[in-house]
Enzyme design. Structure first.
Site, PDB file in Angstrom:
ATOM      1  N   GLN A  45       0.857  -1.189   0.000  1.00 20.96           N
ATOM      2  CA  GLN A  45       0.000   0.000   0.000  1.00 20.96           C
ATOM      3  C   GLN A  45       0.893   1.239   0.000  1.00 20.96           C
ATOM      4  O   GLN A  45       1.532   1.548   1.010  1.00 20.96           O
ATOM      5  CB  GLN A  45      -0.879  -0.031   1.256  1.00 20.96           C
ATOM      6  CG  GLN A  45      -1.862   1.096   1.375  1.00 20.96           C
ATOM      7  CD  GLN A  45      -2.514   1.113   2.758  1.00 20.96           C
ATOM      8  OE1 GLN A  45      -1.959   0.581   3.717  1.00 20.96           O
ATOM      9  NE2 GLN A  45      -3.683   1.706   2.861  1.00 20.96           N
ATOM     10  N   SER A  92       1.119   6.359   2.562  1.00 18.47           N
ATOM     11  CA  SER A  92       1.761   7.318   3.472  1.00 18.47           C
ATOM     12  C   SER A  92       3.065   7.864   2.900  1.00 18.47           C
ATOM     13  O   SER A  92       3.795   7.161   2.198  1.00 18.47           O
ATOM     14  CB  SER A  92       2.076   6.647   4.805  1.00 18.47           C
ATOM     15  OG  SER A  92       0.928   6.096   5.358  1.00 18.47           O
ATOM     16  N   SER A 139       4.409  -1.353   4.250  1.00 15.11           N
ATOM     17  CA  SER A 139       4.464  -2.721   4.785  1.00 15.11           C
ATOM     18  C   SER A 139       4.634  -3.725   3.656  1.00 15.11           C
ATOM     19  O   SER A 139       3.897  -3.675   2.665  1.00 15.11           O
ATOM     20  CB  SER A 139       3.175  -3.060   5.539  1.00 15.11           C
ATOM     21  OG  SER A 139       2.983  -2.169   6.585  1.00 15.11           O
ATOM     22  N   GLU A 181      -9.385  -1.452   5.463  1.00 16.31           N
ATOM     23  CA  GLU A 181      -8.275  -1.514   6.419  1.00 16.31           C
ATOM     24  C   GLU A 181      -8.823  -1.374   7.836  1.00 16.31           C
ATOM     25  O   GLU A 181      -8.502  -2.148   8.725  1.00 16.31           O
ATOM     26  CB  GLU A 181      -7.289  -0.392   6.115  1.00 16.31           C
ATOM     27  CG  GLU A 181      -6.041  -0.460   6.975  1.00 16.31           C
ATOM     28  CD  GLU A 181      -4.966   0.528   6.532  1.00 16.31           C
ATOM     29  OE1 GLU A 181      -5.127   1.203   5.497  1.00 16.31           O
ATOM     30  OE2 GLU A 181      -3.951   0.611   7.233  1.00 16.31           O
TER      31      GLU A 181
END
Ligand SMILES: Cc1cc2nc3c(=O)[nH]c(=O)nc-3n(C[C@H](O)[C@H](O)[C@H](O)COP(=O)(O)OP(=O)(O)OC[C@H]3O[C@@H](n4cnc5c(N)ncnc54)[C@H](O)[C@@H]3O)c2cc1C
Length: 434
Positions: free
Chosen positions: A107, A110, A142, A225
């Site tokens: 993902q 961020s 991650s 999420e």
């Protein structure tokens, strides 16, 4: 679904599970039969079942002793986002590789300057004919170093207000313009990476949803999420025992070996439900003789009560959902509760271990040595839990953000003054620009 999907699943497992199969082969069967992501619609390689039924599916697979589906962000976040916003062609291109674990996802949301304020992201994607050229940086990614594909949010119109100039793309991680730099955490493991884009390329046909409409697509991803965590799932965002995708190399391993590995929960304290976590501390206090200490006893009771509260809360949430209802803010509340319980357990564990809590195992050998020390077999798991406890209050929306959401959307409190969401992104003050 037939009349009894779980019975159908049991029969299917009888006919298909073989521990000697390779992981990849097994996931191919499981995924193409619709059992990897049973909540997805049938036309998206799922079975269209409710969340409650999907949890039962997971339980039946585990009880049967077969390896579960390819965990990770592809199945948890990308597949439901694609099923909601993807075209037929995009669903057919991406979802089969997710449900069969052939490809792993990360993902790419961020950034160093955009976490809680995700809509403030500044990675750019500029159109050049049929492709977009991407420049910028992500962080906290991650599983980035194991990923084949990434869910990328990039700014495609800097002159629009910040929420209105973002687009959601599927980015190929194996290309020259993508540099993944793994980060080592204080736990000793490497769960996430920084990812740098220098003229990375993404085809326009890999754009999910309309240009500049990525915020609404991202909200679907974030909804999955948060609801995953709120439903009482203790899954960390990545770093599972058996990993999908071409990089990790797990697809060629024997499937049956991972089933045995799964049955030792004490080695992964992060995935230990809070109720058994309290039991872990009670056992530990007995071993050290601190179960007679009134202060420790009080904290043990607190840990037990919080574990039970979490369990009741999850049950309540499931029952309301099964009846077709919803409790406003329950997912946010559940995450706060889980974070609170984790912190309490961290402090309690350290109190019981005392100076021994400073010994952490950074590898399998050290883990064995620590476990062999007399008296406190589970001490290394307690220290590992204490080091990992900082993650949950941050990812998927920090504690403060959860409280903001509960305040504004559930309790009806006023929003913060000054609406920056209406100003063009390129006119907003940024760090270092005043
Ligand atoms: C284990 C882990 C895994 C992660 N995995 C991924 C991943 O795979 N992909 C990805 O894109 N991201 C991932 N993240 C990133 C995560 O989503 C962000 O860390 C999170 O959104 C917080 O952003 P930040 O770290 O930039 O903190 P900031 O947003 O800078 O916040 C700093 C502090 O300010 C507080 N704060 C910020 N805004 C407000 C406000 N409006 N009101 C009150 N307090 C506020 C925060 O609560 C926090 O305490 C992961 C994070 C962790 C810890």
């Amino acid at each position: 679904m037939t009349t009894d999907p779980l019975q159908e699943l049991r029969c299917w497992l009888e006919q298909n599970w073989d521990p000697d199969m390779r992981v990849g082969e097994w996931w191919e069967r499981l995924g193409m039969a619709g059992w990897s992501a049973p909540m997805l619609p049938v036309e998206c390689h799922g079975r269209g079942v409710s969340r409650g039924d999907a949890l039962q599916v997971g339980r039946v697979i585990a009880e049967f002793g077969a390896l579960g589906p390819p965990a990770g962000l592809g199945l948890a976040l990308a597949a439901p986002t694609l099923a909601t916003h993807g075209t037929r062609e995009q669903i057919d291109r991406y979802v089969p590789d997710i449900v069969t674990g052939r490809l792993a996802w990360c993902q790419l949301f961020s950034e160093p300057g955009a976490g809680s304020d995700l809509a403030g992201l500044s990675t750019r994607a500029e159109r050049d004919g049929d492709v977009w050229v991407v420049n910028g940086q992500k962080v906290w990614t991650s599983g980035g170093h194991f990923a084949d594909l990434g869910m990328l949010l990039a700014r495609t119109n800097p002159s629009a207000p910040k929420h209105q100039g973002i687009t959601w793309f599927v980015l190929d991680m194996h290309q020259p313009g993508v540099e993944v730099r793994p980060l080592r955490e204080m736990t000793g493991s490497t769960m996430f990476s920084e990812v740098f884009f220098t003229d990375a390329v993404v085809a326009d046909r890999a754009r999910i949803g309309d240009v500049n409409n990525g915020w609404s697509v991202a909200n679907t991803t974030l909804l999955y999420e948060r609801s995953g965590m709120g439903a009482g799932s203790n899954q960390p965002p990545a770093g599972f025992l058996v990993r999908p995708g071409t990089v990790a190399g797990d697809l060629d391993l024997r499937a049956g070996d991972f089933v045995r590995a799964h049955s030792t929960p004490i080695d992964d304290a992060h995935s230990t439900p809070q109720r058994s976590a309290a039991q872990l501390y009670i056992d530990l206090a007995r071993q050290t003789g601190q179960d007679r200490d009134p202060t420790i006893r009080q904290e043990l009771v607190r840990a037990h009560i919080l574990g039970e509260l979490r369990r009741f809360n999850t049950e309540r949430q499931k029952a309301v959902r099964a009846a077709g209802g919803d409790i406003p803010g329950i997912a946010n509340f559940s995450k706060l509760l889980m974070a609170h319980a984790l912190r309490l357990n961290r402090d309690l564990g350290m109190q019981i271990l005392g100076a021994r809590g400073m010994l952490h195992a950074y590898g399998a050998d050290q883990r064995t040595s620590l476990a062999d020390l007399p008296g406190q077999r589970a001490a290394h798991a307690v220290t590992a839990l204490a080091l990992r406890a900082q993650a949950l209050p941050i990812f998927g929306g920090t504690d403060q953000i959860q409280r903001n959401i509960i305040g504004e959307r559930v309790l009806g409190l006023p929003k913060e003054p000054g609406d920056l969401s209406r100003l063009p992104f390129d006119q907003l003050a940024k760090n270092g620009t005043g």
